[in-house]
Design an enzyme around this catalytic site. Structure first.
Site, PDB file in Angstrom:
ATOM      1  N   GLU A  49      53.524  32.303  46.468  1.00  0.00           N
ATOM      2  CA  GLU A  49      54.157  33.444  47.124  1.00  0.00           C
ATOM      3  C   GLU A  49      53.593  33.595  48.531  1.00  0.00           C
ATOM      4  O   GLU A  49      53.677  34.652  49.135  1.00  0.00           O
ATOM      5  CB  GLU A  49      53.994  34.718  46.310  1.00  0.00           C
ATOM      6  CG  GLU A  49      52.583  35.112  45.974  1.00  0.00           C
ATOM      7  CD  GLU A  49      52.529  36.491  45.365  1.00  0.00           C
ATOM      8  OE1 GLU A  49      52.760  37.453  46.100  1.00  0.00           O
ATOM      9  OE2 GLU A  49      52.282  36.596  44.144  1.00  0.00           O
ATOM     10  N   CYS A 107      53.201  36.231  40.981  1.00  0.00           N
ATOM     11  CA  CYS A 107      52.168  35.424  40.314  1.00  0.00           C
ATOM     12  C   CYS A 107      52.665  34.702  39.068  1.00  0.00           C
ATOM     13  O   CYS A 107      52.022  33.749  38.620  1.00  0.00           O
ATOM     14  CB  CYS A 107      50.982  36.295  39.932  1.00  0.00           C
ATOM     15  SG  CYS A 107      50.321  37.234  41.299  1.00  0.00           S
ATOM     16  N   HIS A 154      46.949  37.067  33.350  1.00  0.00           N
ATOM     17  CA  HIS A 154      46.968  37.086  34.813  1.00  0.00           C
ATOM     18  C   HIS A 154      45.868  38.044  35.258  1.00  0.00           C
ATOM     19  O   HIS A 154      45.798  39.177  34.782  1.00  0.00           O
ATOM     20  CB  HIS A 154      48.333  37.548  35.334  1.00  0.00           C
ATOM     21  CG  HIS A 154      48.281  37.881  36.802  1.00  0.00           C
ATOM     22  ND1 HIS A 154      47.863  36.964  37.740  1.00  0.00           N
ATOM     23  CD2 HIS A 154      48.531  39.035  37.478  1.00  0.00           C
ATOM     24  CE1 HIS A 154      47.887  37.526  38.936  1.00  0.00           C
ATOM     25  NE2 HIS A 154      48.278  38.786  38.810  1.00  0.00           N
TER      26      HIS A 154
HETATM   27  P1  HMG Z   1      41.187  51.652  44.682  1.00  0.00           P
HETATM   28  O1  HMG Z   1      41.845  52.943  44.958  1.00  0.00           O
HETATM   29  O2  HMG Z   1      40.464  51.060  45.819  1.00  0.00           O
HETATM   30  O3  HMG Z   1      40.137  51.725  43.523  1.00  0.00           O
HETATM   31  O4  HMG Z   1      42.310  50.642  44.212  1.00  0.00           O
HETATM   32  P2  HMG Z   1      39.924  52.852  42.394  1.00  0.00           P
HETATM   33  O5  HMG Z   1      39.420  54.095  43.021  1.00  0.00           O
HETATM   34  O6  HMG Z   1      41.164  52.937  41.531  1.00  0.00           O
HETATM   35  O7  HMG Z   1      38.744  52.185  41.598  1.00  0.00           O
HETATM   36  C1  HMG Z   1      38.954  50.970  40.912  1.00  0.00           C
HETATM   37  C2  HMG Z   1      38.189  51.044  39.595  1.00  0.00           C
HETATM   38  O8  HMG Z   1      36.803  51.131  39.900  1.00  0.00           O
HETATM   39  C3  HMG Z   1      38.516  52.302  38.762  1.00  0.00           C
HETATM   40  O9  HMG Z   1      38.411  51.904  37.403  1.00  0.00           O
HETATM   41  C4  HMG Z   1      37.375  53.238  39.111  1.00  0.00           C
HETATM   42  O10 HMG Z   1      37.104  54.208  38.094  1.00  0.00           O
HETATM   43  C5  HMG Z   1      36.234  52.252  39.259  1.00  0.00           C
HETATM   44  P3  HMG Z   1      39.526  52.371  36.319  1.00  0.00           P
HETATM   45  O11 HMG Z   1      39.446  53.851  36.281  1.00  0.00           O
HETATM   46  O12 HMG Z   1      40.855  51.879  36.863  1.00  0.00           O
HETATM   47  O13 HMG Z   1      39.129  51.652  35.088  1.00  0.00           O
HETATM   48  N1  HMG Z   1      35.154  52.729  40.130  1.00  0.00           N
HETATM   49  C6  HMG Z   1      33.840  52.586  39.827  1.00  0.00           C
HETATM   50  N2  HMG Z   1      33.216  52.042  38.750  1.00  0.00           N
HETATM   51  C7  HMG Z   1      31.846  52.035  38.737  1.00  0.00           C
HETATM   52  N3  HMG Z   1      31.104  52.548  39.756  1.00  0.00           N
HETATM   53  C8  HMG Z   1      31.695  53.091  40.846  1.00  0.00           C
HETATM   54  C9  HMG Z   1      33.121  53.126  40.911  1.00  0.00           C
HETATM   55  N4  HMG Z   1      34.017  53.584  41.816  1.00  0.00           N
HETATM   56  C10 HMG Z   1      35.251  53.320  41.328  1.00  0.00           C
HETATM   57  N5  HMG Z   1      30.948  53.589  41.837  1.00  0.00           N
HETATM   58  C11 HMG Z   1      43.646  49.011  43.214  1.00  0.00           C
HETATM   59  C12 HMG Z   1      42.334  49.802  43.100  1.00  0.00           C
HETATM   60  C13 HMG Z   1      43.770  48.102  42.012  1.00  0.00           C
HETATM   61  C14 HMG Z   1      44.820  49.991  43.215  1.00  0.00           C
HETATM   62  C15 HMG Z   1      43.606  48.196  44.520  1.00  0.00           C
HETATM   63  O14 HMG Z   1      42.574  47.246  44.471  1.00  0.00           O
HETATM   64  C16 HMG Z   1      44.908  47.478  44.830  1.00  0.00           C
HETATM   65  O15 HMG Z   1      45.836  48.048  45.393  1.00  0.00           O
HETATM   66  N6  HMG Z   1      44.984  46.158  44.502  1.00  0.00           N
HETATM   67  C17 HMG Z   1      46.156  45.321  44.784  1.00  0.00           C
HETATM   68  C18 HMG Z   1      47.235  45.470  43.747  1.00  0.00           C
HETATM   69  C19 HMG Z   1      46.806  44.918  42.416  1.00  0.00           C
HETATM   70  O16 HMG Z   1      45.943  44.076  42.300  1.00  0.00           O
HETATM   71  N7  HMG Z   1      47.472  45.378  41.349  1.00  0.00           N
HETATM   72  C20 HMG Z   1      47.203  44.884  40.000  1.00  0.00           C
HETATM   73  C21 HMG Z   1      48.436  44.892  39.123  1.00  0.00           C
HETATM   74  S1  HMG Z   1      49.821  44.075  39.892  1.00  0.00           S
HETATM   75  C22 HMG Z   1      49.432  42.378  39.754  1.00  0.00           C
HETATM   76  O17 HMG Z   1      48.531  42.009  39.073  1.00  0.00           O
HETATM   77  C23 HMG Z   1      50.255  41.432  40.558  1.00  0.00           C
HETATM   78  C24 HMG Z   1      49.572  40.865  41.781  1.00  0.00           C
HETATM   79  O18 HMG Z   1      48.665  39.848  41.406  1.00  0.00           O
HETATM   80  C25 HMG Z   1      50.608  40.305  42.757  1.00  0.00           C
HETATM   81  C26 HMG Z   1      51.674  39.363  42.227  1.00  0.00           C
HETATM   82  O19 HMG Z   1      52.091  39.339  41.089  1.00  0.00           O
HETATM   83  O20 HMG Z   1      52.173  38.670  43.096  1.00  0.00           O
HETATM   84  C27 HMG Z   1      48.777  41.888  42.551  1.00  0.00           C
END
Ligand code: HMG
Length: 440
Positions: A83, A120, A244
């Site tokens: 992609e 992906c 994935h």
């Molecule tokens: P964010 O807002 O930076 O992070 O975005 P957050 O605040 O949601 O924190 C992440 C996790 O860390 C959370 O855990 C927090 O609690 C934890 P959860 O509640 O979800 O289990 N956390 C902590 N833990 C321990 N100590 C701390 C601490 N602080 C926070 N101090 C987000 C996270 C995934 C939204 C961001 O990284 C993002 O936008 N990523 C890109 C999109 C993505 O990967 N999506 C995944 C699903 S879609 C997919 O897999 C397809 C893809 O590969 C593309 C394709 O198919 O082509 C992306």
């Protein structure tokens, strides 16, 4: 008809490394545990400035062909899943074949080439295409090469920036494979979604939190669909379950969902009932919201059970060993998860022949696909031949300032800067548009 599946595999990581806890978190003013514990990521791979999806894919193929003493005549098809394509007409497989023709005797003029796109999940779709081509008897005894290659870059300061990565996986799909055979049974969950997309743009527009929910929704559908064709599943049916892996924290959520789903109506649900009750059934609730709250509460309780923790440690954790160190490779991600599981088994001296693997692929936009694979007698030799540990250990460790320059160098809207951080050795390199060569 003989069995068809993955005969051989090779991995090529981008040669630069960004340490998320030491280098990235302090610059972002974040607690490093957000990355290492929350997302489950420690490091990301990046391509050096002379690497791109073509060179990484071609270098993985070159190793694959050399290690298995293959010539172009052995290959009837080259499909690339990506992609990160920079060409809307000419498939990346033609660029890769062009590179390989500089090295191997003969050419790929006879080989059907294409490019597969569905975020992906396209890597798995390209394997399916090869599988179907062989099962249809159109391969004339030849194998297919499937390459999953991506530079998973997000715009600077996007929340996805922590989940970047870059690398390629090359797979040989053949009759009577040495690594795994693929099941005929498959399950799909697919819907038109707009949480992650790149309409005429290099970096994705992402609603990250929603993308997590869409992944889970489509995966639930795919597991249900798979069960409708494969019959009732049991967690002990599968020795590993590679998913994935955009980041390991996502897999923690998806694996829990899958486990809850496949333990319904099994003795495991009964055994856990005293501690956490039975799973909620839709007919027990007046509306969807109350049902979904009850499912969430049950799932939280399930996560805390020793039984689930033991299953997760044995079946899921080993599949994350590589991903924790390299980040999201988009199309290659589920394929490095499969390899990571088998690598762990090899290091523990286990015999995996005949064991089943549950493979759960996903792509934004959005589609999940589930099937199973059966490990073949040659698996240990194949996995032992990989040098991914050395590649990962040898990456150049970027400072934050260097990371900013590397990100800019790979930004197609900016002039490419050819400052190099590592020295290429006997591999394909990118020297500018239209110039791709093997540098010794
Ligand atoms: P964010 O807002 O930076 O992070 O975005 P957050 O605040 O949601 O924190 C992440 C996790 O860390 C959370 O855990 C927090 O609690 C934890 P959860 O509640 O979800 O289990 N956390 C902590 N833990 C321990 N100590 C701390 C601490 N602080 C926070 N101090 C987000 C996270 C995934 C939204 C961001 O990284 C993002 O936008 N990523 C890109 C999109 C993505 O990967 N999506 C995944 C699903 S879609 C997919 O897999 C397809 C893809 O590969 C593309 C394709 O198919 O082509 C992306």
């Amino acid at each position: 008809m003989s069995d068809v599946g993955i005969d051989a595999v090779e991995i090529w990581t981008g040669k630069l490394k960004l340490d998320l806890a030491e280098t990235f978190a302090p610059e972002k003013g974040d607690d490093p545990a957000k990355y290492t514990k929350g997302l489950g990521l420690f490091e990301s791979s990046f391509p050096d400035t002379y690497e791109d999806i073509v060179t990484m894919g071609a270098n993985a193929c070159k190793r694959l062909m050399e290690r298995h003493d293959l010539s172009p005549d052995d290959v009837g098809r080259i499909d690339v899943a990506t992609e990160s394509s920079f060409d809307n007409s000419k498939p990346i497989s033609t660029y890769i074949a062009g590179c390989l023709e500089q090295t191997f005797d003969g050419d790929f003029h006879h080989a059907n080439k294409g490019e597969r796109k569905f975020a992906c999940v396209a890597g798995t779709q390209a394997i399916d295409d090869a599988y179907n081509w062989i099962r249809a008897g159109r391969n004339r005894g030849r194998s297919a090469i499937v390459v999953a290659t991506d530079t998973a870059l997000y715009a600077r300061d996007d929340p996805g920036e922590a989940t970047q990565g870059a690398g390629a996986v090359a797979m040989l799909v053949s009759e009577d494979p040495d690594l795994v055979t693929l099941s005929d049974a498959q399950g799909y969950g697919s819907a038109d979604e707009t949480d992650f997309l790149k309409p005429n743009q290099q970096f994705p527009s992402v609603d990250g939190k929603r993308s997590v929910q869409v992944y889970l929704a489509r995966m639930r559908e795919a597991v249900e669909d798979y069960e409708s064709v494969a019959g009732d599943l049991h967690p002990d049916d599968f020795v590993y379950a590679p998913f994935h892996t955009p980041f390991p924290g996502m897999v923690r959520k998806a694996a829990l969902l899958a486990y809850r789903h496949i333990t319904r109506d099994t003795e495991i649900e009964e055994e856990l009932a005293d501690a956490i009750g039975m799973q909620p059934r839709r007919e027990e609730f007046d509306d969807d919201e109350a049902f979904s709250e009850a499912v969430s509460a049950y799932t939280d309780d399930l996560k805390g059970t020793d039984r689930y923790a033991a299953w997760y440690d044995a079946t899921i954790d080993p599949t994350l060993d590589i991903s924790r160190r390299v980040g999201n490779w988009y199309t290659g991600s589920v394929h490095i998860a499969r390899i990571a599981g088998l690598k762990r088994a090899l290091s523990e001296g286990r015999d995996m022949t005949g064991e089943r693997i549950f493979v759960a692929s996903y792509g934004s936009g959005a589609q999940a696909e589930v099937h199973h694979e059966t490990v073949q007698p040659g698996w240990d030799e194949e996995i032992a031949g990989l040098n991914i540990d050395e590649q990962v250990a040898d990456r150049y460790d970027l400072t934050f300032e260097e990371y900013e320059r590397v990100h800019a160098a790979h930004d197609h809207s900016k002039d490419r800067d050819f400052e190099e951080f590592t020295a290429p050795e006997d591999e394909f390199v990118f020297d500018g548009w239209g110039r791709m060569g093997e540098r010794k």
